[in-house]
Design a protein around this motif. Structure first.
Motif, mmCIF file in Angstrom:
data_model
loop_
_atom_site.group_PDB
_atom_site.id
_atom_site.type_symbol
_atom_site.label_atom_id
_atom_site.label_comp_id
_atom_site.label_asym_id
_atom_site.label_seq_id
_atom_site.Cartn_x
_atom_site.Cartn_y
_atom_site.Cartn_z
ATOM 1 N N PHE A 1 -18.898 -19.027 -20.051
ATOM 2 C CA PHE A 1 -18.263 -17.714 -19.911
ATOM 3 C C PHE A 1 -19.197 -16.738 -19.204
ATOM 4 C CE2 PHE A 1 -17.429 -13.416 -21.398
ATOM 5 C CZ PHE A 1 -16.078 -13.285 -21.085
ATOM 6 N N GLU A 2 -20.479 -16.766 -19.549
ATOM 7 C CA GLU A 2 -21.429 -15.868 -18.887
ATOM 8 C C GLU A 2 -21.514 -16.166 -17.396
ATOM 9 O OE1 GLU A 2 -24.758 -14.449 -22.094
ATOM 10 O OE2 GLU A 2 -24.916 -16.500 -21.360
ATOM 11 N N ARG B 1 -19.077 -17.223 -15.528
ATOM 12 C CA ARG B 1 -17.876 -16.623 -14.915
ATOM 13 C C ARG B 1 -17.966 -15.100 -14.914
ATOM 14 N NH1 ARG B 1 -15.776 -20.745 -18.054
ATOM 15 N NH2 ARG B 1 -15.109 -19.317 -19.721
ATOM 16 N N PHE B 2 -18.550 -14.546 -15.977
ATOM 17 C CA PHE B 2 -18.633 -13.088 -16.086
ATOM 18 C C PHE B 2 -19.553 -12.503 -15.022
ATOM 19 C CE2 PHE B 2 -20.654 -9.251 -17.791
ATOM 20 C CZ PHE B 2 -19.549 -8.499 -18.138
ATOM 21 N N TRP B 3 -20.695 -13.137 -14.812
ATOM 22 C CA TRP B 3 -21.673 -12.620 -13.858
ATOM 23 C C TRP B 3 -21.464 -13.151 -12.445
ATOM 24 C CZ3 TRP B 3 -23.924 -8.546 -15.595
ATOM 25 C CH2 TRP B 3 -24.253 -8.432 -16.954
ATOM 26 N N LEU C 1 -12.993 -8.159 -13.404
ATOM 27 C CA LEU C 1 -12.957 -8.171 -14.867
ATOM 28 C C LEU C 1 -11.525 -8.296 -15.387
ATOM 29 C CD1 LEU C 1 -15.596 -5.416 -15.789
ATOM 30 C CD2 LEU C 1 -15.857 -7.904 -15.861
ATOM 31 N N LEU D 1 -10.649 -11.903 -15.245
ATOM 32 C CA LEU D 1 -11.343 -12.619 -16.311
ATOM 33 C C LEU D 1 -10.708 -12.338 -17.659
ATOM 34 C CD1 LEU D 1 -13.750 -14.457 -17.019
ATOM 35 C CD2 LEU D 1 -15.137 -12.396 -17.304
ATOM 36 N N TYR D 2 -10.220 -11.104 -17.830
ATOM 37 C CA TYR D 2 -9.554 -10.771 -19.091
ATOM 38 C C TYR D 2 -8.258 -11.563 -19.244
ATOM 39 C CZ TYR D 2 -7.059 -8.108 -22.624
ATOM 40 O OH TYR D 2 -6.347 -7.743 -23.748
ATOM 41 N N ASP E 1 -9.460 -15.374 -19.833
ATOM 42 C CA ASP E 1 -10.287 -15.711 -20.992
ATOM 43 C C ASP E 1 -10.181 -14.721 -22.146
ATOM 44 O OD1 ASP E 1 -11.649 -16.902 -18.489
ATOM 45 O OD2 ASP E 1 -12.723 -17.915 -20.101
ATOM 46 N N ALA F 1 -16.034 -14.870 -25.575
ATOM 47 C CA ALA F 1 -14.799 -14.443 -24.923
ATOM 48 C C ALA F 1 -14.030 -13.478 -25.813
ATOM 49 C CB ALA F 1 -13.940 -15.664 -24.578
ATOM 50 N N PHE G 1 -15.681 -10.071 -25.433
ATOM 51 C CA PHE G 1 -15.250 -9.508 -24.145
ATOM 52 C C PHE G 1 -13.810 -9.024 -24.224
ATOM 53 C CE2 PHE G 1 -12.853 -10.407 -20.244
ATOM 54 C CZ PHE G 1 -13.458 -9.505 -19.368
ATOM 55 N N PHE H 1 -22.099 -5.353 -21.693
ATOM 56 C CA PHE H 1 -20.726 -5.121 -21.251
ATOM 57 C C PHE H 1 -20.290 -3.692 -21.542
ATOM 58 C CE2 PHE H 1 -16.009 -5.888 -21.881
ATOM 59 C CZ PHE H 1 -15.740 -5.874 -20.518
#
Length: 246
Positions: free
Chosen positions: A73-74, A76-78, A83, A86-87, A90, A99, A102, A234
């Motif tokens: 997940f990190e 994909r986040f970075w 966002l 991603l929301y 995930d 997740a 987040f 975040f």
């Protein structure tokens, strides 16, 4: 004369029986020859041991899974993606603790952003996001730590339960010795062995529970720190985006 011979024969038979029993020190024989109370203690400790190993295996598998999911997940986040995307992929239906953190923070921020006339900087949005992150971390860690307290309980208690079985077994052995009026070591040894077997089971149950509790607790604490670190980063990102919108 006949009475003396009869007493001698009984003593020889008792000695032979003791030697036979002492020679059979298998686990099954030690269990079957124990008294009822000692058997119950052994069965209880055996059940606890099974539960301890089930919890240990489950928690180690879970810790490995959540750390692997958090790393993915990190990444994909970075990666620099949206966002919002991603929301949707995930955060809306999280399958891992990170997740979920987040999703809780992003969901609170999006709901606040849709309210007409709300100041994202001074409208208390940051406090609500921080509170959502904190509540989610607490909820996820409580779920991950479920049954770990059982290890903390079994670790210090199991040896004393086994010791109780040992003391009871020794008392039962001495009662039998007193009834037979025979203090031959071959008669005493089987009962003592059966009694000490309860302590051995207690130690075999307690040692893995105690060691695993320390290892699992440390791993859980490290993962909680990881979640809190991500939540702080975040929240800072959302705060900057809120200021950019003003």
């Amino acid at each position: 004369m006949q009475r003396q011979e009869a007493l001698l024969d009984r003593a020889v038979d008792a000695a032979n029986l003791g030697v036979s029993a002492a020679g059979d020190l298998s686990v099954w024989a030690l269990f079957m020859n124990a008294s009822l109370v000692v058997k119950l203690v052994m069965l209880g400790l055996l059940l606890c041991s099974i539960m301890v190993w089930a919890i240990i295996i489950d928690k180690f598998v879970t810790i490995r899974r959540i750390n692997r999911a958090a790393s993915g997940f990190e990444d994909r986040f970075w990666s620099g993606g949206s966002l919002d995307d991603l929301y949707e992929s995930d955060g809306a239906k999280p399958v891992s603790p990170m997740a979920a953190v987040f999703g809780a923070a992003m969901g609170e921020w999006r709901r606040s952003a849709r309210i007409p006339g709300v100041d994202l900087v001074r409208g208390g949005v940051k406090e609500r996001v921080d509170r959502a992150i904190g509540i989610t971390i607490t909820r996820e860690m409580d779920r991950l730590r479920r049954w770990v307290i059982f290890l903390a309980t079994v670790g210090p208690v199991a040896p004393f339960v086994g010791l109780f079985g040992t003391v009871w077994g020794i008392m039962h052995s001495f009662s039998s010795i007193a009834a037979e009026h025979n203090t031959n070591l071959s008669v005493v040894a089987p009962g003592i062995s059966e009694a000490l077997f309860a302590t051995a089971i207690g130690l075999l149950t307690a040692i893995p529970a105690y060691v695993a509790y320390n290892v699992i607790s440390n791993s859980m604490d490290l993962f909680e720190d990881r979640l809190e670190g991500f939540g702080t980063e975040f929240a800072a990102i959302l705060s900057r985006q809120s200021e950019e919108r003003v």
